[in-house]
Design a protein around this motif. Structure first.
Motif, short mmCIF file in Angstrom:
data_model
loop_
_atom_site.label_atom_id
_atom_site.label_comp_id
_atom_site.label_asym_id
_atom_site.label_seq_id
_atom_site.Cartn_x
_atom_site.Cartn_y
_atom_site.Cartn_z
N ILE A 106 0.83 -1.21 0.00
CA ILE A 106 0.00 0.00 0.00
C ILE A 106 0.86 1.26 0.00
N ILE A 107 1.95 1.23 0.78
CA ILE A 107 2.84 2.39 0.82
C ILE A 107 3.48 2.63 -0.54
N ILE A 109 2.36 1.62 -3.57
CA ILE A 109 1.36 2.04 -4.55
C ILE A 109 0.92 3.48 -4.31
N ASN A 110 0.77 3.88 -3.06
CA ASN A 110 0.35 5.25 -2.75
C ASN A 110 1.40 6.28 -3.13
N ALA A 111 2.65 5.81 -3.32
CA ALA A 111 3.68 6.75 -3.76
C ALA A 111 3.41 7.26 -5.17
N PHE A 112 2.48 6.61 -5.88
CA PHE A 112 2.13 7.06 -7.23
C PHE A 112 1.53 8.47 -7.21
N VAL A 113 0.83 8.81 -6.14
CA VAL A 113 0.19 10.13 -6.05
C VAL A 113 1.14 11.18 -5.48
N LEU A 114 2.35 10.79 -5.13
CA LEU A 114 3.31 11.73 -4.56
C LEU A 114 3.94 12.56 -5.68
N ALA A 149 5.94 2.60 -8.09
CA ALA A 149 4.55 2.85 -7.70
C ALA A 149 3.58 2.32 -8.76
N TRP A 150 3.89 2.55 -10.04
CA TRP A 150 2.97 2.11 -11.09
C TRP A 150 3.42 0.79 -11.73
#
Length: 273
Positions: A106-107, A109-114, A149-150
């Motif tokens: 989750i951490i 994958i969520n880096a994609f929005v960073l 992330a992606w």
């Protein structure tokens, strides 16, 4: 039997094609026509002359060949690193059991929005303390790390439908996790891996922010393109030449590997093609 394509789709695709081709045609004509002839617009046909002066000036006044080599090297290394590490990470997250696996995924994958701009200053401080400024690693590490992330999500999404019977058969035959990855998963996951490679290459080739901040002597093409401008003149002809040289390789790569890219984005089966 495939039905006829609706007439309106042909019109929409034609309009989009024209919107894409016209600017490209303008850049090409601007690069091979004298600046005086295109001052009022490259589309004017009242005085048509062609010259290669802009192409000669760019290669003489700017280190275009050197920048081309640096860009190709950075993009190739970043793409290779991503294509090697992403399948292993996706395989581990999907098939292996370890503590905090879901939380770590989750951490990542969520880096994609960073936003990329958020990590610029902390990375600059870190690279300065580690004396990595003007070192290829200063951009290669973020290239590969920020792509996880992606890329992991893309390959893991493919593995959702991967036949678990193949994994179980490999375990029965005595294969460990590494052998299972090398001999079972990778040969059947070439489509998403190629898709990751194409996307990573395009992103690395066109990257501007990180090379501009962390590299000094190694100037990639996108950074050089920002420098091809005059103080008292716009130098549109020189910019057009630099833009063509910068974009020609990503265009060729996408055209050559578009079939693998499409297969990687659409295939959701573990069967080997």
């Amino acid at each position: 039997m495939i039905g006829r394509v609706p007439w309106w789709t042909v019109i929409v695709v034609g309009v989009l094609a024209v919107c894409w081709v016209v600017p490209v045609l303008g850049i090409v004509l601007t690069s091979i026509r004298p600046p005086a002839d295109v001052a009022l617009g490259w589309w004017r046909l009242d005085n048509i002359r062609f010259t290669l002066d802009a192409w000669q000036r760019v290669w003489v006044e700017y280190p275009l060949a050197e920048s081309f080599f640096y860009t190709a090297m950075l993009a190739a290394l970043a793409t290779l690193g991503t294509m090697l590490l992403t399948p292993a990470a996706a395989y581990a997250f999907h098939f292996l059991k370890f503590r905090s696996r879901r939380l770590l995924l989750i951490i990542i994958i969520n880096a994609f929005v960073l936003p990329q701009q958020v990590v610029v200053i902390p990375l600059f401080t870190l690279w300065r303390d580690m004396k990595l400024i003007d070192n290829p690693l200063a951009v290669l590490i973020p290239y590969v790390g920020m792509s996880f992330a992606w890329s992991i999500f893309l390959v893991k999404n493919f593995l959702e439908d991967f036949p678990k019977e193949l994994i179980e058969a490999a375990k029965i035959d005595g294969c460990g996790p590494i052998k299972t990855l090398l001999h079972v998963v990778l040969p059947n996951a070439t489509s998403p891996i190629f898709a990751v490679g194409v996307l990573q290459f395009l992103w690395s080739w066109n990257a501007l922010l990180l090379p501009m901040l962390y590299l000094r002597t190694m100037v990639p093409l996108p950074v050089l393109l920002t420098k091809v401008s005059g103080t008292y003149e716009m130098n549109w002809d020189l910019r057009s030449v630099a833009a063509i040289v910068t974009t020609i390789v990503p265009l060729i790569v996408f055209v050559v590997f578009q079939r693998q890219f499409a297969a990687g984005s659409q295939t959701r089966t573990g069967a080997k093609e």
